[in-house]
Design an enzyme around this catalytic site. Structure first.
Site, PDB file in Angstrom:
ATOM      1  N   ASP A 161       0.525  -0.827  -0.197  1.00 43.88           N
ATOM      2  CA  ASP A 161       0.497   0.088   0.236  1.00 43.88           C
ATOM      3  C   ASP A 161       1.451   1.294   0.138  1.00 43.88           C
ATOM      4  O   ASP A 161       1.498   1.550   0.666  1.00 43.88           O
ATOM      5  CB  ASP A 161      -0.959  -0.239   1.450  1.00 43.88           C
ATOM      6  CG  ASP A 161      -2.171   1.054   1.255  1.00 43.88           C
ATOM      7  OD1 ASP A 161      -1.774   1.921   0.260  1.00 43.88           O
ATOM      8  OD2 ASP A 161      -2.618   1.248   1.701  1.00 43.88           O
ATOM      9  N   ASP A 206     -48.277 -18.834   4.925  1.00 42.72           N
ATOM     10  CA  ASP A 206     -48.728 -18.907   5.547  1.00 42.72           C
ATOM     11  C   ASP A 206     -49.405 -17.877   7.083  1.00 42.72           C
ATOM     12  O   ASP A 206     -48.647 -17.404   6.797  1.00 42.72           O
ATOM     13  CB  ASP A 206     -48.128 -20.669   7.271  1.00 42.72           C
ATOM     14  CG  ASP A 206     -49.188 -20.994   7.087  1.00 42.72           C
ATOM     15  OD1 ASP A 206     -50.539 -21.218   7.438  1.00 42.72           O
ATOM     16  OD2 ASP A 206     -48.261 -22.110   8.604  1.00 42.72           O
ATOM     17  N   ASP A 223     -93.140  15.742  -6.490  1.00 41.67           N
ATOM     18  CA  ASP A 223     -91.771  16.219  -6.254  1.00 41.67           C
ATOM     19  C   ASP A 223     -91.420  17.113  -6.936  1.00 41.67           C
ATOM     20  O   ASP A 223     -91.839  17.309  -8.086  1.00 41.67           O
ATOM     21  CB  ASP A 223     -90.548  15.336  -6.550  1.00 41.67           C
ATOM     22  CG  ASP A 223     -89.386  15.764  -6.328  1.00 41.67           C
ATOM     23  OD1 ASP A 223     -88.837  15.477  -5.436  1.00 41.67           O
ATOM     24  OD2 ASP A 223     -88.608  15.524  -7.259  1.00 41.67           O
ATOM     25  N   ASP A 228    -100.754  -1.095  32.807  1.00 41.28           N
ATOM     26  CA  ASP A 228    -100.890  -2.713  33.549  1.00 41.28           C
ATOM     27  C   ASP A 228    -101.059  -1.871  35.347  1.00 41.28           C
ATOM     28  O   ASP A 228    -100.310  -3.187  36.142  1.00 41.28           O
ATOM     29  CB  ASP A 228    -100.144  -3.594  33.462  1.00 41.28           C
ATOM     30  CG  ASP A 228     -99.193  -2.823  33.007  1.00 41.28           C
ATOM     31  OD1 ASP A 228     -99.395  -1.344  33.915  1.00 41.28           O
ATOM     32  OD2 ASP A 228     -97.641  -3.457  32.899  1.00 41.28           O
TER      33      ASP A 228
END
Length: 1755
Positions: free
Chosen positions: A461, A671, A1346, A1685
């Site tokens: 490098d 499912d 109407d 009643d």
């Protein structure tokens, strides 16, 4: 097609230029157009299709008919007289008939303009230079095939054109559309080329190769006219011909320019899509090339945005530029200029390194606005700069990458490089190392980095200033050096463990040593060329060797890919061990993450899966070496043991092998899991999962139910997601045979989308193993997450979603990749992840006040799907939010109750892991982030109630039981937020269930009768009744009653002070009862005990005979004989078997029902229909003892967080007594706005109908002169309060017609613009029912009318202005109203006054006093409801006469004349009526309910067990405190308003049997608990099940010509909250039920008799008004009856003994009733309770009783 055309024209025997083309066009080899001609498409399918589509009619045939062709004589063809080209400009005969071309140039063959007929060209003679055409279709072509050439002739003269004359040439097709002209021109140019005229075609510069001759110009002109009809020419072509109709050359030149431009665009696009750049050319040149292409395309109208351009550029980068793809791919707002800055930086650095100059490159990841750090997921970018000379390079910090780089290459077993190798060694792949060279990796390298791109080598490098190595076995003289600061290319710190020496032993037996740093956090071992240069070692990339300055070769360099490497065999090993080197320098930055922390962070996945994921970089940010795996082998997670406990594993390998052949996302497994019970209604009960067969990518979706439409929505969503995100099409979906998958709806959907459903066989669950194993795994994770975090169960789906996110990112042991990698997605950045349930503090962006704390405690759930935020649950607000404004809480306390987690505190690890994210939050805080804590789509999980015990504990701390002062309120800032743990408190919801989410269904303890004794003084009773709070906190009320005790104490947990009540026994003699009355202060009167009053002493009246019929004075209009039989006769009473009357003592009757809770409502006592509907106010003021619970905001207990922050949700105390009146029940909105009906309406047919209705309404407004059309006013000139907003509303009527109405916004009209005293009257429903009943009994004709646009007939007095309708486009103008527009406050009143005046003055009608909108004359009765009129008359001609008079003034439409003697069906004001004169009338609403109820979104059960009654006795509505967040509360109140609104509409129209239930539930509109909502749903379900029921009337057959008006009354004593009674009345006219009423008594009655008296007194006023109406409409005598009643009530009414009135209030009420009965000639009669049909109005009845009382009058 061709044979058909030729058969119609037999004269074409030698071929014609108009012959139909059926084969591909033939091309020559010359191309004078250079660019454009070469790109012209072949005339193949397009031309064949164009000709094959021509019809054989003369108007459109490919061979137009020419009647002159049979004998083409010059004199027989007249010149054309019209056409698109000027007649005076036509070619002369000499021009069109050149010498040597007699046949073609004959005037008779010149085409008629405008192409009235196509010329039929005879074949020229053999001397002609022009081509001949095929004599028949079957004649083969002698020209080359289209594949042999596609170019034009390039001749320099006409002579050269004639040297290669073709025998046969196919003509071009006919032009049929202006859009086809560009393609047609290409075929026409080819036609000219094949005709040896390629030299006259313009070239790219617009000039032909040679000059065109007159004959060729004539040929060009004629053929162009033949095959290009003028009506199909583009506009620009017509413009050219209008100037010079012979300038065909200009048209060709223009067309070629356009083709050239199109070709250039295509070339540019191709070039841009195939860009390649690796640094071999200057970056400036590459940038210029790309920007020129983009500018050219933009100038030509093809816009290339920054995002697309950057993607195309990055895709073409290679070499050292390739890494920009990965650092830039997440930057959404990147520009091309910014990308080229990075490219220039790399190029300059590359060039500078090669020239031994200092280099610098701007870090492309340094974005100003980028708030996140993104990890490079590919091989290193900047660590492999390998210049030939690096001796003078400046020292820089090492720029390496973390181990998170991806690596998919196989490992290398050995490397071998010959000692004598001086030539460059180029390795194309790792296996090239097996070249027979024997140099294996040294055995001293005990650390085998088999994942390296080139194992056993050091990467050279040039950009690294220091040498870094991962293996500790090569470091000599290691020592600690904590001060070293090393960063990588992304400016991130690289932790360094130690510093030492790296010793080399090269092949010349020389030894060299350089400094080296040890770190495991890099991807490759880096050898710095700068440090080698310091010891006189350079890298020669010409010879690919390391050498000294004197030329001595030390070691070969290996080139692999784009980088250069040196073997590690030249390194000398050290004797230091790995633990020693790791312990040389220990700091916080280098400490490894404990495995338990990572295990929990990654959703409790197993160690093997986590290691695979880190090793294969599916989890980014750190690598495998950053984790301490020492405890992974024997670590047992207690939460996993609890949450994942199982019996055995699923059977593996059960699915079919052929599924592996599918491409990604073509084969899905699905499912459904559920239901999960005991959850709030808002939380999902199911989830549906999907798994891709190839990638194993997973999706989960929440479901609230398993209905067909819910499943279909999910399928639609996931298919669209896969199609758009992955550009894939699902082919097969495997599922089980559940009904949710096998239904017809889903099957049709799959069939429509071309998807094959693959179902499992019966009882073969193993074949569905993929989906089932996923569900099991997710549920294991869910249980574990909830167990570990302690969060409530209603957040279960959040745990599922968190697990799905993590599981998609974990590598599979088989494929060594994660599902995300298989799907082409980036790895999961673990630095953005928080443990599930991690305590956090969320910023409150909208606090209650400026001094209110800004932090809200919460729990992290999972990353947001819709943003960069996180989904966080806030218990105090009962909701989840999507936000980035949060801070992680830190604490050292134990995290579990059962397990000791003290040793597993991960705060420091979490801080290190989220360090970059912390900085992002901090920057946001500095910049005052505008994140608004957006509520996420997970708010369905927010409905959760606190456990009652917990709230009681909070109250016990907040409210002192002895202190009379209000409790003090502590704010959050009164205490410092303590250190918290990871686990939420168990008190949140230890066992969540519906019982503690909703008010308890357990009934509170009922009042107990302590002692019932009969005394000698007249039956003294002692009744001790406990004081019950209107709303109780606990499920049960504690009360103790001793049989002899007289003291009673009750504490109200909701009051601010404890109230002690002492019951004072009150004894009375003479037939009264002893009772206890609480001594309360004035402040406590609202919580007083209401005790039962003594019953009326009827002992004296018992000795007297109790008359069933009350003798009253009669008037002349009443029959003299009024008996009970005549009153009850013909009433729809139930038939009962005769039973001996059973008399009960009044004292027994008046005992309270034992199972009646006096503060609870049942569907026997839910109370009044009165309910407030105003819910906008934040604080609602209720009467009586309504209290708002104010709880201290002490939050977050310091010990294990044993209490949550008191919720901000408002506690609503159920207090029915505080509700007085139903202000308004919001109707269901059935109308649409303009944008809904027209602008955004996707239903084209419906949209067109609404547009027609719109124009019809506008025309009607103009016709009625609604506004002043002479002047338009400026808005600034008019007083704003006189300006009324207007709008269009649209709806679809029940008859299917679409209607539009232009209305004014009267709801915002200023009060000064109308008279509030004016009223808009409509016919009362009782008046309509009375009129219908009389019509049936008297054989009346019923006519329905109407009046169109009724309001517009009424003038407006006020000065008002409105905005014009939208179609006028004058938004800044105003128009003045002249008519009463719909919606104005005064419009209804204006119309009422207008029509009333007309009916009285012009029609001879008069309005019935007391009954507005009911008009009558001697023959006709009219009921008016706005614009609807119902006419009743015995003579139909009388109705017709009224209609004729109305039509003179109004646009009157006859809806139903009613002249038939058969059954007639009406739709009158919502009632569906079936009427047959003289026989019967049936009233119902079946069609209307069938349409409306499904729109309420009520879960109907059409196939389930039908309800036999709307309610059952004994079902009480709990009055527990209801606590909901404001939005949820408003939503439920609105839902209640809709449901009760519809039920009320139906009940008061004709379903009087439901009025009690409607009235009861209406009182709970503001208390929408789950129980109340469920009861409401049951009521709607019952209405739906019985929607076909009708109110049945039969014509009465009275013995005497009288009308009989009867009211049946009943009351249920003390069955409502606070001992209120429910009263009910049913009104009957001639035995037909015309109305009913059920309501709660406004006053508290103290006995059954008093309740009955109250019920009767409420019925008398309406009975009298109805009596007046009946007498006005029908002059027969009338008998009025009142049935009850209650014998005691009748006794009081007929008695003259005032001593029975024990107090002033009761006495005045009874005396008034006496006066009303005697003054109005009412006949009071007794009716048995079992026959009292009004009983259904006062309480819930058993199914049998309910049916018995109603089946006579509604069925």
């Amino acid at each position: 097609m061709e044979s058909q055309q030729l058969s119609n024209y037999p004269h074409i025997s030698h071929g014609s230029a108009c012959a139909s083309v059926t084969s591909k066009e033939v091309h020559t080899n010359q191309d004078p157009l250079d660019v454009s001609a070469s790109k012209i498409q072949e005339y193949d399918k397009a031309s064949t299709k164009a000709n094959s589509q021509q019809t054989t009619t003369p108007a459109s045939s490919a061979v137009p008919e020419n009647p002159h062709h049979a004998s083409p004589q010059p004199a027989s063809v007249p010149p054309p007289q019209n056409g698109p080209y000027p007649q005076q400009c036509m070619m002369t005969q000499n021009q069109a008939n050149p010498s040597g071309w007699s046949f073609y140039g004959h005037p008779s063959m010149i085409p008629y303009t405008p192409y009235q007929m196509s010329p039929m060209y005879f074949p020229p003679g053999p001397q002609s230079q022009f081509p001949q055409y095929p004599s028949s279709v079957g004649t083969p072509l002698s020209t080359p095939s289209p594949e042999s050439g596609n170019t034009f002739t390039d001749s320099s003269s006409a002579d050269s054109d004639m040297t290669s004359t073709k025998k046969y040439v196919r003509p071009p097709p006919m032009l049929t559309s202006p859009n086809d002209f560009p393609n047609w021109v290409k075929t026409y140019i080819k036609f000219l080329q094949n005709s040896n005229l390629g030299g006259i075609i313009p070239t790219v510069n617009g000039k032909p190769v040679r000059q065109i001759t007159d004959d060729e110009l004539t040929f060009l002109y004629n053929t162009f006219q033949i095959f290009a009809p003028s009506q199909f020419l583009p506009t620009w072509v017509k413009d050219i011909l209008s100037v010079d109709y012979t300038d065909i050359m200009k048209i060709l030149s223009k067309s070629i320019e356009k083709m050239q431009s199109d070709t250039q665009e295509a070339n540019d696009i191709v070039t841009l899509a195939n860009l390649q750049y690796n640094g071999s050319t200057p970056a400036d040149a590459f940038e210029t090339k790309v920007t020129n292409i983009i500018d050219r395309l933009n100038n030509n109208g093809i816009h290339i945005n920054n995002k697309v351009a950057c993607q195309l550029i990055m895709r073409g980068l290679s070499g050292e530029y390739k890494f920009l793809r990965y650092t830039r791919h997440r930057h959404l707002n990147m520009t091309v200029a910014e990308l080229f800055l990075d490219i220039h930086a790399i190029y300059e650095e590359q060039q500078g390194s090669r020239n031994s100059k200092p280099n610098y490159r701007r870090n492309p990841s340094d974005e100003k606005n980028d708030s996140r750090s993104y990890t490079n997921t590919t091989k290193p970018k900047v660590i492999a700069r390998n210049p030939q000379k690096t001796n003078n390079s400046k020292s820089k910090t090492a720029r390496a990458h973390n181990v998170s780089t991806s690596n998919n290459s196989p490992s290398t077993d050995n490397d071998s490089i010959s000692k004598s190798t001086t030539e460059p060694i180029q390795l194309n792949n790792k296996h090239d190392l097996h070249l027979g060279q024997k140099l294996t990796e040294s055995t001293v390298n005990h650390t085998n980095h088999s994942d390296d791109e080139l194992p056993g080598h050091l990467l050279l490098d040039s950009g690294a200033s220091r040498t870094l190595i991962r293996s500790a076995h090569h470091i000599h003289s290691a020592s600690s050096n904590p001060d070293i600061n090393v960063v990588d290319a992304q400016k991130r710190n690289i932790p360094i463990n130690a510093i030492g020496d790296l010793q080399f032993h090269f092949q010349d037996n020389t030894k060299t040593s350089i400094k080296v740093l040890h770190t495991p956090n890099i991807a490759y071992d880096l050898l710095s060329l700068n440090e080698l240069a310091a010891v006189d070692i350079t890298a020669c990339f010409t010879k690919n060797v390391l050498e000294r300055s004197d030329g001595t070769v030390l070691a070969p360099i290996v080139k692999y890919g784009d980088f250069y490497w040196v073997s590690k065999k030249y390194l000398l090993p050290s004797n230091i061990s790995v633990p020693t080197i790791n312990n040389v320098h220990t700091s916080e930055s280098t400490r490894k993450y404990p495995y338990p922390f990572i295990h929990r962070m990654l959703a409790h996945a197993n160690a093997q899966t986590i290691r695979y994921s880190l090793k294969n970089n599916t989890i980014t940010y750190f690598n495998e070496s950053d984790v301490d795996w020492s405890s992974a082998i024997d670590y047992q997670c207690p939460d996993c043991l609890i949450g994942k406990s199982t019996k055995h594993r699923h059977i593996k390998g059960s699915r079919l092998k052929y599924q592996n052949s599918y491409e990604p996302f073509q084969y899905l497994h699905t499912d459904i899991f559920g239901p999960v019970h005991n959850l709030p209604k808002s939380a999902p009960s199911y989830f549906i999962s999907f798994t891709d067969e190839t990638t194993k990518f997973r999706w989960v979706y929440p479901l609230h139910d398993r209905r067909e439409d819910s499943i279909l929505d999910v399928f639609t969503t996931i298919l669209a997601f896969i199609k758009n995100q992955f550009q894939a099409s699902v082919l097969v979906i495997q599922m089980d045979r559940g009904s949710e998958y096998t239904n017809r709806t889903l099957h049709k959907f799959l069939e429509k989308n071309g998807i094959t459903p693959c179902y499992t066989t019966t009882a073969d669950s193993r074949a569905h193993g993929v989906a089932e194993r996923l569900n099991r795994t997710l549920l294991d994770d869910c249980r574990t997450q909830l167990q570990c975090s302690g969060l409530p169960n209603h957040l279960w789906f959040s745990a599922i979603e968190f697990s799905t996110i993590v599981r998609n990112s974990l590598a599979s042991p088989k494929s060594k990749k994660s599902a995300r990698q298989h799907a082409g997605l980036a790895g999961l950045d673990i630095s953005t992840l928080l443990p599930f349930g991690q305590p956090v503090i969320v910023n409150d962006h909208n606090p209650n006040s400026k001094i209110h704390p800004r932090g809200i405690p919460g729990y992290a759930l999972h990353p947001s799907r819709n943003s960069y935020g996180y989904i966080i649950y806030l218990p105090s607000l009962k909701k989840t939010v999507d936000t980035t404004n949060y801070v992680i809480l830190q604490g050292k306390e134990s995290r579990l109750d059962q397990f000791n987690y003290d040793a597993l505190t991960f705060d420091e690890d979490l801080n290190r892991l989220t360090a970059s994210y912390h900085s992002f939050i901090a920057s946001n805080e500095i910049q005052q982030s505008n994140d608004l804590n957006i509520e996420s789509d997970h708010d369905f999980q927010s409905d959760i109630e606190l456990h009652p015990e917990q709230l009681r504990n909070v109250l016990s701390k907040a409210v002192s039981p002895t202190d009379s002062t209000p409790p003090s309120t502590h704010t959050e800032d009164s205490k410092r937020v303590s250190k918290t743990n990871i686990r939420a408190p168990r008190e949140v919801d230890p066992n969540i269930s519906e019982s503690n989410i909703l008010p308890s269904k357990k009934r509170s303890s009922t009042p107990q009768i302590s002692d019932i004794e009969s005394t000698g003084s007249g039956g003294m009773h002692r009744l001790d009744v406990p004081l019950l709070a209107p709303m109780s906190q606990s499920n049960t009320h504690e009360s103790s009653h001793a049989s002899k005790s007289k003291d009673f104490r009750h504490s109200d947990s909701y009051s601010d002070n404890e109230t002690n009540h002492t019951n004072v026994p009150i004894s009375s003699t003479g037939g009264t009862n002893n009772k206890t009355v609480p001594q309360t202060s004035e402040q406590e009167t609202e919580k007083r005990i209401i005790h039962r009053s003594p019953s009326i002493d009827t002992s004296s009246s018992e000795s007297n005979s109790l008359h069933h019929v009350v003798p009253i004075k009669t008037s002349d209009t009443c029959p003299k004989e009024n008996t009970e039989e005549s009153i009850i006769a013909d009433l729809p009473l139930p038939d009962l078997p005769p039973e001996p009357p059973t008399e009960l003592s009044d004292s027994f009757k008046e005992l309270p029902p034992i199972n009646s809770h006096q503060t609870n409502s049942s569907l026997g006592g839910i109370g009044d229909s009165n309910a407030y509907t105003t819910i906008n106010s934040k604080k609602r003021s209720l009467e009586d003892n309504e209290t708002e619970i104010k709880v201290s905001r002490d939050t977050w207990n310091t010990k294990n967080m044993r209490s949550l922050e008191p919720p901000r949700s408002k506690k609503r105390i159920h207090l029915i007594a505080a509700v007085k009146a139903v202000k308004s029940i919001k109707p269901i909105r059935t109308t649409l706005r303009y944008d809904e009906a027209i602008t955004y309406n996707k239903d084209i047919k419906e949209k067109e109908k609404y547009i027609q209705a719109y124009h019809k309404e506008v025309n009607q407004l103009l016709k009625m002169k609604t506004w002043d059309t002479d002047r338009y006013y400026d808005r600034k000139e008019i007083d704003p309060k006189r300006v009324i907003n207007s709008m269009f509303i649209f709806n679809r009527k029940r008859d299917g017609t679409h209607k539009a109405r232009f209305v004014a916004r009267g709801d915002i009209q200023h009060p000064d613009t109308y008279d509030p005293g004016m009223q808009s009257n409509t016919v009362h429903h009782y008046a309509l029912m009375t009129s219908l009943s009389l019509a049936l009994d008297n054989n009346y004709y019923i006519t329905q009318l109407d009046i169109s646009s009724a309001y517009l007939y009424a003038d407006i007095k006020e000065e008002l202005y409105i905005r014009p309708p939208p179609h006028l486009g004058m938004n800044d103008k105003l128009i003045r109203l002249k008519k009463s527009l719909y919606g104005l406050k005064q419009s209804g009143a204006n119309w009422y006054e207008t029509i009333k005046s007309y009916l009285i003055k012009q029609c001879g009608m008069e309005e019935v006093r007391g009954w507005s909108c009911v008009f009558k004359n001697s023959q006709v009765t009219i009921c008016l409801f706005v614009d609807d009129m119902i006419l009743f008359s015995k003579d139909l001609n009388a109705n017709k006469k009224i209609i004729t008079t109305l039509k003179k003034q109004y646009d009157t439409k006859i809806i139903n004349l009613g002249e038939s003697d058969n059954e007639i069906q009406y739709d009158i004001l919502g009632l569906e009526i079936k009427y047959q004169r003289g026989k019967y009338m049936k009233l119902g609403m079946e069609n209307s309910l069938t349409e409306k109820i499904p729109k309420l979104n009520v879960p109907l059960n059409p196939k389930g067990r039908k309800l036999s009654a709307p309610g059952q006795p004994g079902l009480y509505i709990d009055q527990q405190e209801l606590e909901l967040e404001e939005d949820d509360y408003k939503m439920k109140v609105h839902e209640m308003q809709k449901l009760i609104g519809l039920a009320s509409y139906v009940g008061y129209k004709f379903r009087f049997d439901l009025l009690y239930y409607i009235n009861t539930l209406a009182q709970h509109i503001l208390f929408p608990s789950k129980q109340v909502l469920d009861m409401t749903y049951e009521l709607i379900q019952f209405i739906w099940n019985t929607r076909d029921k009708q109110l049945i009337w039969h014509k009465s057959k009275p013995v005497k010509p009288t009308n009989k008006l009867v009211v049946i009354s009943d009351a249920s004593y003390g069955n409502q909250p606070y001992y209120k009674s429910q009263i009910g009345n049913i009104y009957l006219l001639n035995g037909k039920v015309i109305g009913g009423k059920s309501t709660k008594a406004s006053l508290t009655c103290t006995s059954t008799t008093e309740a009955e008296i109250h019920a009767i007194s409420e019925s008398v006023p309406l009975l009298n008004n109805l009596s007046h109406l009946v007498q006005e409409l029908n002059k027969k005598p009338i008998t009025k009856g009142l049935l009850t009643d209650s014998k005691s009530t009748i006794s009081i009414i007929i008695s003259n003994n005032e001593e029975k009135f024990r107090n002033r209030f009761f006495g005045t009420k009874a005396m008034r009733l006496r006066d009303e009965v005697s003054g109005n000639h009412l006949h009071v009669c007794y009716i048995e309770t079992k026959k009292n049909i009004a009983d259904v109005m006062t309480k819930p009845l058993p199914i049998k009783t309910f049916k018995l009382l109603t089946n006579k009058w509604i069925h």
